[in-house]
Design an enzyme around this catalytic site. Structure first.
Site, mmCIF file in Angstrom:
data_model
loop_
_atom_site.group_PDB
_atom_site.id
_atom_site.type_symbol
_atom_site.label_atom_id
_atom_site.label_comp_id
_atom_site.label_asym_id
_atom_site.label_seq_id
_atom_site.Cartn_x
_atom_site.Cartn_y
_atom_site.Cartn_z
ATOM 1 N N THR A 1 0.848 -1.184 0.000
ATOM 2 C CA THR A 1 0.000 0.000 0.000
ATOM 3 C C THR A 1 0.888 1.239 0.000
ATOM 4 O O THR A 1 1.924 1.275 0.668
ATOM 5 C CB THR A 1 -0.948 0.010 1.221
ATOM 6 O OG1 THR A 1 -1.751 1.199 1.201
ATOM 7 C CG2 THR A 1 -0.180 -0.025 2.539
ATOM 8 N N HIS B 1 2.652 -11.705 14.147
ATOM 9 C CA HIS B 1 3.705 -12.282 14.980
ATOM 10 C C HIS B 1 3.418 -13.736 15.354
ATOM 11 O O HIS B 1 4.292 -14.428 15.890
ATOM 12 C CB HIS B 1 3.861 -11.446 16.253
ATOM 13 C CG HIS B 1 5.216 -11.563 16.898
ATOM 14 N ND1 HIS B 1 6.284 -12.180 16.295
ATOM 15 C CD2 HIS B 1 5.677 -11.152 18.114
ATOM 16 C CE1 HIS B 1 7.335 -12.140 17.093
ATOM 17 N NE2 HIS B 1 6.992 -11.527 18.211
#
Length: 431
Positions: free
Chosen positions: A350, A402
């Site tokens: 993006t 994560h």
């Protein structure tokens, strides 16, 4: 000849319903097969549906209504006459026979006659005069408008949404809210659409289905993934010099400009190859490693954020990537991005820099595990070979899940992207 039903087409495996956002032809119009007839807005894209046959259109579902895939929203009468067209006079023995005049009443009763029953609109089974459209009825309920006091301006005297809006504006006040009003948002007020309800100091309009889906996906990403973001910065000198040197020859040969995005797509592919977990995703209790590189490029449209996917980026040239991006941009302008263009994707890029963003933390695009954020290029003082020099610098941000990607892998992946961008010749030679 029997009327042809107009049905809502399928728009993908996971799409079961949509909103009929607008009719592109009026009720009673003569249309040709293949002409754009109406538009369906789903949670993924907006699709124009062509007419299935020649004939006269009979609308059965109003704009703004939710429709299921396969539902009938109207018909086309191949032998019908357009609305407002005069009927041909009957002929008898080669001469036109005038239509008979209405016979006077022969009743001698002194009792007053009942008013005539309102006639249905053209088509024989249309709405009765004074009957509100579904969208008008819904708006009237929201704004507490008595439909008996509203004069319809639609065909046959039907009450339209615009009639209800006019009644609200004429009233001059908006109904008391059922709950305390929320504080004003610092974001710019969106431009009201034709379907907006304007009451006093507020403008109320339906949240588009695609924005509802975006909201759900963003909340889902925040609630289900352990999102962290790592940052770095890239010296854009080499890329800018390369673009400046070859931009004219590149445009002449390939027909497209050499943009920044193709460099970052190629850099991302090199980094994903080196760190496969960043290109993977979680499926239940399993990790799915994707051995292909479909990179989504986020684009902002009037209908909200869309992420069309560039397929198999590892096998595309720089020119191939640029041409694909140009094609998506045109589709976005023409509101023709389809569901197939948006499905899939293993990684997303993006570019908030086109709007002036200096730094941001992009949100994951589920089920992907990482997203790269590009930002504005600014000249800043940096230290090169123990000397302070001014270079065009860009901050980079890599948000990652994560649960599947360790910090070491995320940081190393972003460093690899930085190295490829700062040394594009090395990237082009794949070393």
């Amino acid at each position: 000849m029997a009327a042809v039903e107009i049905k809502v087409p399928s728009a993908g495996e996971s799409v079961t319903e949509g909103i009929l956002s607008r009719w592109m032809k009026p009720d009673g119009a003569r249309i040709k097969s293949g002409e754009p007839l109406f538009e369906v807005e789903t949670d993924k894209a907006s699709t124009e549906v062509p007419a299935p046959a020649d004939g006269v259109l009979k609308i059965g579902v109003a704009e703004g209504e939710t429709v299921e895939v396969g539902a009938t929203v109207g018909t086309i009468d191949p032998s019908g006459s357009p609305a407002g067209a005069p009927e041909a006079p009957k002929e008898t023995a080669g001469k036109a026979e005038p239509a008979p005049a209405e016979a006077p009443s022969t009743s001698t009763s002194a009792a007053p006659q009942a008013p005539p029953t309102p006639a249905p609109t053209a088509g024989g089974d249309g709405p009765m005069a004074g009957e509100p459209s579904p969208s008008a009825r819904r708006l009237a309920e929201e704004e507490q408008v008595d439909l008996k006091s509203v004069e319809g301006s639609g065909r046959g005297g039907r009450i339209t949404k615009e009639d209800v809006i006019g009644a609200v504006e004429a009233r001059g006040t908006s109904p008391a809210p059922s709950a305390p009003a929320a504080p004003p948002s610092p974001a710019p007020t969106p431009t009201p659409t034709d379907g907006a309800s304007r009451t006093g100091r507020q403008t109320r309009q339906r949240l588009p289905l695609i924005r509802q889906k975006i909201a759900q996906r963003l909340v889902q990403a925040q609630q289900t993934a352990a999102i962290l973001t790592t940052f770095n910065e890239a010296d854009m000198s080499a890329v800018m010099a390369l673009r400046g040197k070859y931009k004219d020859a590149y445009k002449e040969k390939h027909g497209v400009n050499l943009g920044f995005m193709s460099f970052f797509v190629k850099a991302a592919v090199e980094a994903l190859k080196a760190f496969p977990a960043v290109n993977a995703q979680i499926d239940g209790t399993e990790i799915v490693y994707n051995n292909y590189y479909d990179v989504g490029v986020a684009v902002s449209t009037e209908r909200g954020l869309m992420v069309p996917v560039i397929r198999d980026c590892d096998s595309l040239t720089f020119a191939g990537i640029e041409k694909t991006i140009v094609g998506f941009a045109k589709k976005a302008r023409d509101n023709k991005i389809g569901v197939d263009d948006l499905q899939g994707g293993t990684f997303t890029i993006t570019n908030g820099g086109v709007f002036g963003s200096l730094l941001s933390t992009p949100i994951l695009n589920p089920p992907q595990s990482a997203i790269l954020g590009m930002h504005s290029i600014q000249k800043r003082p940096v230290v090169v070979d123990d000397e302070i020099v001014v270079r065009p610098m860009m901050y980079l941000a890599l948000s990652y899940d994560h649960r599947i990607i360790d910090g070491r892998e995320a940081v190393s992946c972003l460093v690899r992207i930085k190295e490829c961008v700062e040394d594009p010749e090395r990237m082009m030679l794949e070393i």
